[in-house]
Design an enzyme around this catalytic site. Sequence first.
Site, mmCIF file in Angstrom:
data_model
loop_
_atom_site.group_PDB
_atom_site.id
_atom_site.type_symbol
_atom_site.label_atom_id
_atom_site.label_comp_id
_atom_site.label_asym_id
_atom_site.label_seq_id
_atom_site.Cartn_x
_atom_site.Cartn_y
_atom_site.Cartn_z
ATOM 1 N N GLY A 1 -2.799 6.129 -11.494
ATOM 2 C CA GLY A 1 -1.637 6.959 -11.827
ATOM 3 C C GLY A 1 -1.876 7.913 -12.978
ATOM 4 N N GLY B 1 -1.873 5.003 -4.248
ATOM 5 C CA GLY B 1 -0.545 4.862 -4.849
ATOM 6 C C GLY B 1 0.277 6.120 -4.631
ATOM 7 N N GLY B 2 0.346 6.958 -5.659
ATOM 8 C CA GLY B 2 1.210 8.141 -5.639
ATOM 9 C C GLY B 2 1.082 8.995 -4.388
ATOM 10 N N HIS C 1 -2.926 -6.906 -8.128
ATOM 11 C CA HIS C 1 -2.879 -5.526 -8.610
ATOM 12 C C HIS C 1 -2.802 -5.560 -10.140
ATOM 13 C CE1 HIS C 1 -1.637 -1.445 -9.396
ATOM 14 N NE2 HIS C 1 -2.039 -1.140 -8.167
ATOM 15 N N ASN D 1 0.058 2.032 -1.128
ATOM 16 C CA ASN D 1 0.832 1.087 -1.936
ATOM 17 C C ASN D 1 2.022 1.858 -2.494
ATOM 18 O OD1 ASN D 1 1.886 -0.696 -3.754
ATOM 19 N ND2 ASN D 1 0.125 -0.702 -5.145
ATOM 20 N N TRP D 2 3.171 1.619 -1.897
ATOM 21 C CA TRP D 2 4.363 2.386 -2.315
ATOM 22 C C TRP D 2 4.859 1.967 -3.698
ATOM 23 C CZ3 TRP D 2 8.125 2.622 2.538
ATOM 24 C CH2 TRP D 2 7.503 3.369 3.554
ATOM 25 N N LYS D 3 4.353 0.860 -4.207
ATOM 26 C CA LYS D 3 4.832 0.325 -5.495
ATOM 27 C C LYS D 3 6.362 0.214 -5.441
ATOM 28 C CE LYS D 3 0.619 1.825 -7.663
ATOM 29 N NZ LYS D 3 -0.130 2.187 -8.863
ATOM 30 N N GLU E 1 -10.107 -1.065 -8.430
ATOM 31 C CA GLU E 1 -9.195 -0.097 -9.038
ATOM 32 C C GLU E 1 -9.382 -0.107 -10.549
ATOM 33 O OE1 GLU E 1 -5.614 0.618 -6.142
ATOM 34 O OE2 GLU E 1 -5.062 -0.695 -7.789
ATOM 35 N N SER F 1 -5.949 7.196 -8.465
ATOM 36 C CA SER F 1 -5.818 8.658 -8.386
ATOM 37 C C SER F 1 -6.611 9.280 -7.236
ATOM 38 C CB SER F 1 -6.191 9.303 -9.723
ATOM 39 O OG SER F 1 -5.288 8.896 -10.738
ATOM 40 N N GLU G 1 -1.135 -3.973 -12.142
ATOM 41 C CA GLU G 1 0.229 -3.933 -12.689
ATOM 42 C C GLU G 1 0.839 -5.333 -12.714
ATOM 43 O OE1 GLU G 1 1.566 -0.819 -10.095
ATOM 44 O OE2 GLU G 1 0.284 0.604 -11.155
#
Length: 249
Positions: free
Chosen positions: A173, A232-233, A96, A12-14, A167, A211, A98
């Site tokens: 993150g 993610g990251g 998600h 997920n590149w966000k 999640e 993470s 977010e």
Amino acid sequence: MSETRQPLVVGNWKMHGSHAVNEQLLEALKSAGPLPAEAAVCVPFPYLAQVAERLARSPIGWGAQDVSVHAQGAYTGEVSAAMLADFGSRYVIVGHSERRQYHAESDTLVADKAKAALAKGITPIVCVGETLAQREAGETEAVVKRQLSAVIHALAHCVSEMVVAYEPVWAIGTGLTATPEQAQAVHALLRAQLAAASPRAAQMKLLYGGSVKPDNAKILFAQADIDGGLIGGASLKAEDFLAICRAAA
Ligand SMILES: O=C[C@H](O)COP(=O)(O)O
């Protein structure tokens, strides 16, 4: 991970990337050759055309990070499932945390988004997860069950066609990862809930996100009900994403 389910790792590149940066990342992913696990990237809308072109002859799938519940019309800023399908999107992330947090997305809206995606042949990756306050209050089970229940209700006989991602919000993150035991406990609950709704629950993919890094992926993915990850990251670094894909095999 079960021997009967094929692992899946989704990046997920966000809201990250640029044409130039994506070009390098996609080239590195492609040049790694065949991956031992199914992999996909979910990218910001403007880059769908880029990934569709660059990944066209690669086994890596692609998709978006959100979808509208509406088919078309006067919905400024929205992107429909049909539009995502136009770009060959295989997946879309819905619910998600977010989006639940910053865009006040309700369980019902998330469920309707999952339904809209499936209606156009796109697999929704439905995210559920509790906040730290909810975990500390002992509400984890109730929260994830409530979030999943809305989607089960909306999808009815198509329940088995979604992917579910657990999640924990406190792990996203932050560098704080759920322990393999914590993650497996929630995944087992989710699979039991799915089993009550679908005879195909044992074949469904349940991903863990929060993470995930190359050094913790293997132990997380080794859990009985964890079938891969939503990353993610670490999905922004080809080397890390590839290492996580390999850990899923
Ligand atoms: O969708 C991905 C998750 O929010 C996990 O993000 P993270 O790997 O940066 O913690």
